[in-house]
Scaffold this motif. Sequence first.
Motif: not given
Length: 362
Positions: A55-68
């Motif tokens: 129900t939500a796109p996975a690419w957001v988690l990818g961006i979160a990982v890059l920020v971390m």
Amino acid sequence: MITSEWLYWLIGAFFIAVAVLIVTDTTHAKRLGNAGFWGILGLSFFYGTLVTAKTAPAWVLGIAVLVMVALAGLGFTGTTARGGRPSRTRVATVPGAGAGAETGPAEPTGVTVRPSSATGVLATTSPAERATLAARYGNRLFVPALVVPVVAVLVATLGPLVSIGGKPLLAEGSATLTGLGIGSVLAVVVAVFILRPPKVATPLREGGRLLQAIGWAALLPQMLSTLGIVFTQAGVGDAVGTIIKTILPGGSLIAAVVVYCLGMALFTIIMGNAFAAFPIMTAAIGWPVLVQGFDGNPAAIFAIGMLAGFCGTLVTPMAANFNLVPAALLEMRDKYGPIKAQIPTAAILLVVNMGVMYLVAF
């Protein structure tokens, strides 16, 4: 039906709570970076439920990982105090313990001040006070730690047998994680009951202190498990096998054994996990060369190969759970102390594993 999703939410809530504690600590020189790092991680556990449900796109988690990664890589995390110096904490001077001892009898005779980057942030006691409390409670300190495996085993064993209204209480495949989560929660309750901390928030603050002492390395197991899957899917094992076969002497069993065991150790050092290194080296040389080429015993080859990989686990900071976490727990001055102490053992065992494989697997 109980799924393991509640445990992920609980972990995420803990990370968010730690982020709140850090951002409200005005004495923390890197409070914004640390709060951002652990806060993003905590939110990702909740967001991951939506990704799993599609129900939500996975690419957001990818961006979160890059920020971390950027926060940790650029030095915005850590426990350094204002002015770029480690936080100062009291250290007990104990008679007969030698210069610089940090633990000892229940009644230390004096307290000095020494820099320490492992304590001070979110800490609720000084090293001297912890030494006194450790002597007071003795072996009772191990009771909460023992609660976790006992409860985990009981839930994992008996949980799948429980049904309500003809339906299983636990979702398929969730018994182990559910048992681990329940055991961890009960361990905190038991610890509070035994130690009687002055504030309810003490477990949370001390958990946050330990989390910051370990730092980004706390996430290595999760990242390395993903890395192993990526390497396998990318065909790294086949590529390594092609390279090895061009340099491996034809018909030399001892050379093949040495390359396999040494490769297991080296890939484990790189990846931090022997389980991640196993499919790569097995696809490269374990199965095609040792099993098919030299008609070796698969069970013996792969079991000893894993032991060779564990030799690499002993000497790599990538295996954070085994090497960096103990250094943080013991508040060692040298965070690579466990690795330095384990290098001779790892080297000897690696050679022994090579000899045992050569003698018993063929």
